[in-house]
Scaffold this motif. Structure first.
Motif, short mmCIF file in Angstrom:
data_model
loop_
_atom_site.label_atom_id
_atom_site.label_comp_id
_atom_site.label_asym_id
_atom_site.label_seq_id
_atom_site.Cartn_x
_atom_site.Cartn_y
_atom_site.Cartn_z
N VAL A 153 2.57 -18.20 2.33
CA VAL A 153 2.64 -16.73 2.17
C VAL A 153 2.58 -16.42 0.58
O VAL A 153 3.24 -17.21 -0.18
CB VAL A 153 3.87 -16.12 2.66
N HIS A 154 1.56 -15.49 0.38
CA HIS A 154 1.28 -15.12 -0.92
C HIS A 154 1.53 -13.63 -0.99
O HIS A 154 1.13 -12.87 -0.32
CB HIS A 154 0.10 -15.46 -1.43
N ASP A 155 2.18 -13.08 -1.99
CA ASP A 155 2.35 -11.69 -2.28
C ASP A 155 1.27 -11.26 -3.29
O ASP A 155 1.49 -11.60 -4.65
CB ASP A 155 3.62 -11.35 -2.73
N ALA A 156 0.20 -10.38 -3.09
CA ALA A 156 -0.75 -10.02 -4.00
C ALA A 156 -0.24 -8.64 -4.95
O ALA A 156 -1.10 -8.28 -5.60
CB ALA A 156 -2.08 -9.99 -3.18
N GLY A 157 0.77 -8.27 -4.54
CA GLY A 157 1.28 -7.08 -5.28
C GLY A 157 0.72 -5.84 -4.47
O GLY A 157 0.21 -5.75 -3.38
N ASP A 158 0.85 -4.63 -5.12
CA ASP A 158 0.43 -3.58 -4.60
C ASP A 158 -0.64 -3.03 -5.10
O ASP A 158 -1.13 -3.25 -6.20
CB ASP A 158 1.60 -2.26 -4.91
N ALA A 192 1.01 -1.16 0.05
CA ALA A 192 0.08 0.01 -0.15
C ALA A 192 0.91 1.17 0.09
O ALA A 192 1.19 1.89 1.12
CB ALA A 192 -0.82 -0.09 1.24
N PRO A 193 1.49 1.63 -1.19
CA PRO A 193 2.43 2.58 -1.22
C PRO A 193 1.98 4.27 -1.33
O PRO A 193 2.41 4.91 -2.05
CB PRO A 193 3.28 2.20 -2.67
N LEU A 194 1.02 4.32 -0.30
CA LEU A 194 0.57 5.60 -0.06
C LEU A 194 1.43 6.63 0.47
O LEU A 194 2.56 6.43 1.26
CB LEU A 194 -0.63 5.46 1.00
N ASP A 195 1.55 7.87 -0.06
CA ASP A 195 2.77 8.74 0.07
C ASP A 195 2.10 10.21 -0.12
O ASP A 195 2.76 11.02 -0.90
CB ASP A 195 3.89 8.44 -0.95
N VAL A 196 0.87 10.37 0.49
CA VAL A 196 0.28 11.91 0.35
C VAL A 196 0.43 12.67 1.46
O VAL A 196 0.69 13.84 1.17
CB VAL A 196 -1.18 11.44 0.10
N THR A 197 0.23 12.31 2.88
CA THR A 197 0.23 13.45 3.71
C THR A 197 1.32 13.33 4.69
O THR A 197 1.83 13.90 5.71
CB THR A 197 -0.76 12.53 4.80
N THR A 198 2.66 12.57 4.02
CA THR A 198 3.76 12.66 4.78
C THR A 198 4.14 14.11 4.88
O THR A 198 4.46 15.00 4.06
CB THR A 198 4.98 12.04 3.78
N THR A 199 4.85 14.25 6.03
CA THR A 199 4.89 15.66 6.62
C THR A 199 6.44 16.22 6.54
O THR A 199 6.76 17.40 6.77
CB THR A 199 4.49 16.04 7.86
N PHE A 200 7.65 15.42 6.52
CA PHE A 200 8.92 15.69 6.44
C PHE A 200 9.65 15.14 5.13
O PHE A 200 9.81 15.98 4.41
CB PHE A 200 9.30 15.51 7.62
#
Length: 270
Positions: A61-66, A19-27
């Protein structure tokens, strides 16, 4: 693919979701690169775990990707939560790779635990940050809207209002210098369902500088490992978040190792 996550989705006991969310990162931004870096820097780890006498490739373990994000954080979190709920409904353990810590909120909602246990340098108990209630600085406050209790291990900073909120009965804060005492007699949790979240900034930045908001005087990797080992047997969901690309792989390597520790510890307890 996370190394060793080799089984098909239908046979999985654990499903990894980026879940490569990178919207509210503050620094320092860069959490969009977190899932791929965690996968990359886990490539050198041996398949066999001597402590538990298990092989990672045998644990389903299964990797479903992003699940690629977009700018509307609330809308993305709603969609992410739906995808994770499908995993939970299949009686499979979701493992989320962040991305900023905001992604823990939909993951917790999907798992619906009683207790949220979090390794974090920050309290993240703000009701809003810069007018945004979906900021990563508010994630534990948002999680408390869906769980009975939050336990924050390693927290060493917060606003005055956050420390006031932490005094309420549904929050327990364990300072870095008290984590060893907590580990000596960790809660049993009984029949409670637990969700474990690892914000990599819980580590002292000398060990994991690749994160958005570094905070000195933090935990050692060994302390974080021991918390994961203690809590994992009680868990129905797990994430590791806030890894970015601003180091030589130290944060990602630690995150990948903690993910493996979670799976080995959870699987051996079944």
């Amino acid at each position: 693919m996370f190394p060793g996550a080799t089984v098909d989705r239908e046979a999985a006991s654990y499903v990894v979701v980026g879940a490569p969310l990178d919207v509210t990162t503050t620094f320092q931004a860069g959490t969009r690169f977190g899932p791929d870096r965690i996968r990359r820097f886990a490539e050198s780890y041996d398949n066999y775990d001597h402590r538990t006498d298990q092989r990672f490739t045998d644990l389903g373990v299964h990797d479903a990707g992003d699940i690629r994000p977009w700018d509307d954080v609330a809308e993305y979190c709603d969609y992410l939560g739906g995808q994770l709920r499908d995993i939970v409904w299949d009686e499979v353990i979701p493992i989320v790779l962040g991305g900023e810590h905001t992604v823990s909120r939909p993951a917790v909602e999907a798992v619906d635990p009683d207790v949220f246990v979090c390794l974090d340098a920050h309290l993240d108990l703000r009701d809003e940050y810069d007018g945004n209630t979906w900021s990563h600085a508010c994630v534990t406050r948002r999680v408390l809207e869906t769980v009975d209790e939050a336990v924050i291990l390693g927290a060493r900073t917060g606003s005055e209002a956050e420390w006031d909120r932490a005094e309420e009965d549904d929050v327990t804060v364990v300072a870095p210098e008290s984590v060893d005492d907590w580990l000596a007699d960790p809660p049993g949790f009984g029949e409670q369902s637990v969700y474990l979240s690892v914000d990599i900034d819980a580590a002292d930045p000398g060990f994991a500088p690749g994160t958005g908001t570094m905070e000195p005087f933090g935990l050692t990797p060994r302390q974080m490992r021991d918390v994961v080992r203690a809590v994992a047997p009680h868990c129905d969901g797990f994430d590791v978040v806030e890894v970015n690309d601003r180091d030589d792989g130290q944060a990602a390597a630690l995150a990948g190792k903690l993910l493996r520790e979670f799976v080995f510890s959870h699987a051996v307890s079944d």
